[in-house]
Motif scaffolding. Sequence first.
Motif, PDB file in Angstrom:
ATOM      1  N   PHE A  38     -11.056  29.422  -9.209  1.00 47.13           N
ATOM      2  CA  PHE A  38     -10.387  28.547 -10.159  1.00 47.13           C
ATOM      3  C   PHE A  38      -9.824  29.392 -11.282  1.00 47.13           C
ATOM      4  CE2 PHE A  38     -14.845  28.727 -11.361  1.00 47.13           C
ATOM      5  CZ  PHE A  38     -14.818  28.927 -12.725  1.00 47.13           C
ATOM      6  N   ASP A  39      -8.955  28.777 -12.077  1.00 48.23           N
ATOM      7  CA  ASP A  39      -8.350  29.487 -13.198  1.00 48.23           C
ATOM      8  C   ASP A  39      -8.419  28.590 -14.437  1.00 48.23           C
ATOM      9  OD1 ASP A  39      -6.302  27.621 -12.838  1.00 48.23           O
ATOM     10  OD2 ASP A  39      -4.991  29.040 -11.809  1.00 48.23           O
ATOM     11  N   SER A  40      -7.547  28.804 -15.383  1.00 49.10           N
ATOM     12  CA  SER A  40      -7.627  28.087 -16.654  1.00 49.10           C
ATOM     13  C   SER A  40      -6.884  26.749 -16.665  1.00 49.10           C
ATOM     14  CB  SER A  40      -7.083  28.975 -17.780  1.00 49.10           C
ATOM     15  OG  SER A  40      -5.715  29.270 -17.533  1.00 49.10           O
ATOM     16  N   ARG A  41      -6.256  26.372 -15.556  1.00 50.24           N
ATOM     17  CA  ARG A  41      -5.530  25.096 -15.531  1.00 50.24           C
ATOM     18  C   ARG A  41      -6.491  23.910 -15.599  1.00 50.24           C
ATOM     19  NH1 ARG A  41      -1.801  26.395 -10.490  1.00 50.24           N
ATOM     20  NH2 ARG A  41      -3.563  27.731 -10.116  1.00 50.24           N
ATOM     21  N   ASN A  42      -6.000  22.803 -16.118  1.00 50.05           N
ATOM     22  CA  ASN A  42      -6.807  21.591 -16.233  1.00 50.05           C
ATOM     23  C   ASN A  42      -7.415  21.194 -14.890  1.00 50.05           C
ATOM     24  OD1 ASN A  42      -6.218  21.277 -18.964  1.00 50.05           O
ATOM     25  ND2 ASN A  42      -4.456  19.972 -18.557  1.00 50.05           N
ATOM     26  N   MET A  43      -8.694  20.950 -14.886  1.00 51.99           N
ATOM     27  CA  MET A  43      -9.479  20.496 -13.740  1.00 51.99           C
ATOM     28  C   MET A  43      -9.563  21.512 -12.599  1.00 51.99           C
ATOM     29  SD  MET A  43      -9.050  16.387 -13.597  1.00 51.99           S
ATOM     30  CE  MET A  43     -10.478  16.291 -12.539  1.00 51.99           C
ATOM     31  N   SER A  44      -9.125  22.735 -12.822  1.00 53.70           N
ATOM     32  CA  SER A  44      -9.172  23.745 -11.777  1.00 53.70           C
ATOM     33  C   SER A  44     -10.598  23.968 -11.282  1.00 53.70           C
ATOM     34  CB  SER A  44      -8.570  25.053 -12.288  1.00 53.70           C
ATOM     35  OG  SER A  44      -8.606  26.043 -11.287  1.00 53.70           O
ATOM     36  N   ARG A  45     -11.543  24.080 -12.215  1.00 44.58           N
ATOM     37  CA  ARG A  45     -12.937  24.297 -11.817  1.00 44.58           C
ATOM     38  C   ARG A  45     -13.475  23.115 -11.000  1.00 44.58           C
ATOM     39  NH1 ARG A  45     -17.524  27.344 -14.692  1.00 44.58           N
ATOM     40  NH2 ARG A  45     -19.215  26.927 -13.256  1.00 44.58           N
ATOM     41  N   GLU A  46     -13.214  21.891 -11.461  1.00 39.05           N
ATOM     42  CA  GLU A  46     -13.694  20.702 -10.742  1.00 39.05           C
ATOM     43  C   GLU A  46     -13.098  20.629  -9.343  1.00 39.05           C
ATOM     44  OE1 GLU A  46     -13.858  19.650 -15.144  1.00 39.05           O
ATOM     45  OE2 GLU A  46     -12.503  20.753 -13.851  1.00 39.05           O
ATOM     46  N   PHE A  47     -11.803  20.927  -9.230  1.00 34.33           N
ATOM     47  CA  PHE A  47     -11.171  20.884  -7.919  1.00 34.33           C
ATOM     48  C   PHE A  47     -11.687  21.986  -6.999  1.00 34.33           C
ATOM     49  CE2 PHE A  47      -7.268  18.708  -9.975  1.00 34.33           C
ATOM     50  CZ  PHE A  47      -7.822  17.456  -9.802  1.00 34.33           C
TER      51      PHE A  47
END
Length: 105
Positions: free
Chosen positions: A91-100
């Motif tokens: 994941f990276d710093s984009r919104n919801m990247s970690r959750e996705f």
Amino acid sequence: MVYNERYNKWISDSAFDEETRRELMRIKDDEKEIEERFYKDLEFGTGGLRGIIGYGTNRMNRYTVGRATQGLANKILKEKNTEKSGVAISFDSRNMSREFSELSA
């Protein structure tokens, strides 16, 4: 009006969580918004799967990410000698990247 059929499925099918159905009910009188969210499936492009975060087939959400992930998994499993292979998910710093990324894993 395929988008209306898709919208109605999302608001009535128990496979979609209550939060999703509630948000979509808030737009029930906004034909343009319903069309924008459901007129097509979010497309995987050269930059990956990207789009507006929200509910609908043309939005980034747990359902579109899950569907894309399952499609990729099915393709990998159809290839020869992939049973012992792995994939890298990040994941990276984009919104919801970690959750996705966690959903995909």
